[in-house]
Design an enzyme around this catalytic site. Structure first.
Site, PDB file in Angstrom:
ATOM      1  N   LYS A  59       3.460   1.544  -1.666  1.00 33.12           N
ATOM      2  CA  LYS A  59       4.112   0.650  -0.708  1.00 33.12           C
ATOM      3  C   LYS A  59       5.606   0.919  -0.658  1.00 33.12           C
ATOM      4  O   LYS A  59       6.190   1.103   0.407  1.00 33.12           O
ATOM      5  CB  LYS A  59       3.852  -0.816  -1.099  1.00 33.12           C
ATOM      6  CG  LYS A  59       4.388  -1.812  -0.106  1.00 33.12           C
ATOM      7  CD  LYS A  59       4.549  -3.180  -0.700  1.00 33.12           C
ATOM      8  CE  LYS A  59       5.875  -3.280  -1.415  1.00 33.12           C
ATOM      9  NZ  LYS A  59       6.239  -4.640  -1.826  1.00 33.12           N
ATOM     10  N   ASP A 111       1.707  -3.702   2.742  1.00 36.01           N
ATOM     11  CA  ASP A 111       1.946  -4.720   1.721  1.00 36.01           C
ATOM     12  C   ASP A 111       0.873  -5.805   1.880  1.00 36.01           C
ATOM     13  O   ASP A 111      -0.095  -5.619   2.617  1.00 36.01           O
ATOM     14  CB  ASP A 111       3.365  -5.283   1.830  1.00 36.01           C
ATOM     15  CG  ASP A 111       3.535  -6.107   3.096  1.00 36.01           C
ATOM     16  OD1 ASP A 111       2.606  -6.149   3.934  1.00 36.01           O
ATOM     17  OD2 ASP A 111       4.587  -6.731   3.251  1.00 36.01           O
TER      18      ASP A 111
END
Ligand code: SF4
Length: 231
Positions: A138, A157
């Site tokens: 991420k 996310d």
């Protein structure tokens, strides 16, 4: 940690996905930007500050991230300067972000690795980024998108993972599975933008609890998979 997998090309992206993203592009314009994007804009896309701010942002409210990053960067804006701070000093500067002790250790260790292995520069590839302490996919994908204008990444996310599943675009258990599924599902031109749109939507409309389905501009195209309650 996985770095890059083969990606099925989105030969025929579902028209509904395109329509939803076009709507979100309009509806999220003017909404407050996520903290890391604010920092990216205010720091003229400085890769080191984007990397550190993204590390701080995990599981932390945007306002807390922004305040902590501002305090930290007032003391140290480069990996070299960051290494001159002790871990305890970094802890004090970033408190109360969640897991501030772990994050302080990662900030210092990553700064040290950048100096020792990359000449003080943030690397530009996913495999190199995910080798840095505390940096997962991420964070690495967001750094590639924001700091280097990368167009080959989707940053997934918790908001992107949740909303992509609710919309019925993917049926996945983890953000990493969602990332891989989205490469096959979404036209490439949207890849660097999905995070911005879905994070803003997730913070304002498609909230984790009590999503505002009754006032959602993309409700007609949403499967509402797994949604039990509506406001
Ligand atoms: S209709 Fe509800 S579940 Fe679907 S995107 Fe909108 S708020 Fe989220």
């Amino acid at each position: 940690m996985a770095t890059r997998r083969s990606r099925p090309s989105p030969e025929r992206p579902a028209p509904v996905v395109d329509r939803v993203l076009q709507t979100l592009a309009q509806k999220t314009d003017g909404l407050e930007l996520p903290a890391v994007e604010k920092i990216s804009g205010s720091q003229r896309d400085d890769p080191f500050q984007i990397l550190i701010a993204t590390l701080l942002s995990a599981r932390t409210q945007d306002a807390t991230t922004l305040a902590a990053a501002t305090r930290l960067f007032a003391r140290a804006r480069t990996p070299q300067a960051m290494m001159r701070l002790s871990e305890q000093q970094i802890e004090q500067l970033i408190y109360p972000v969640s897991f501030y002790r772990n994050k302080a250790a990662f900030v210092r260790a990553t700064s040290r690795a950048l100096v020792a292995q990359h000449g003080g520069q943030v690397p530009r590839t996913l495999p190199e980024l995910v080798k840095l302490p505390g940096v997962g996919r991420k964070t690495a994908n967001l750094v590639l998108i924001l700091a280097f204008r990368g167009t080959e990444s989707i940053c997934v996310d918790i908001h992107v993972h949740r909303i992509a599943n609710r919309l019925g675009w993917v049926r996945t258990r983890t953000p990493e599975e969602t990332e891989q599924a989205l490469y096959a599902r979404v036209a490439k031109r949207w890849w660097p933008l999905i995070n911005r749109y879905l994070v803003a939507w997730g913070q304002n409309v498609c909230r984790p609890v009590y999503p505002r389905c009754d006032r959602c501009a993309i409700a007609a195209d949403c499967a509402r998979a797994g949604v039990r309650s509506r406001s």
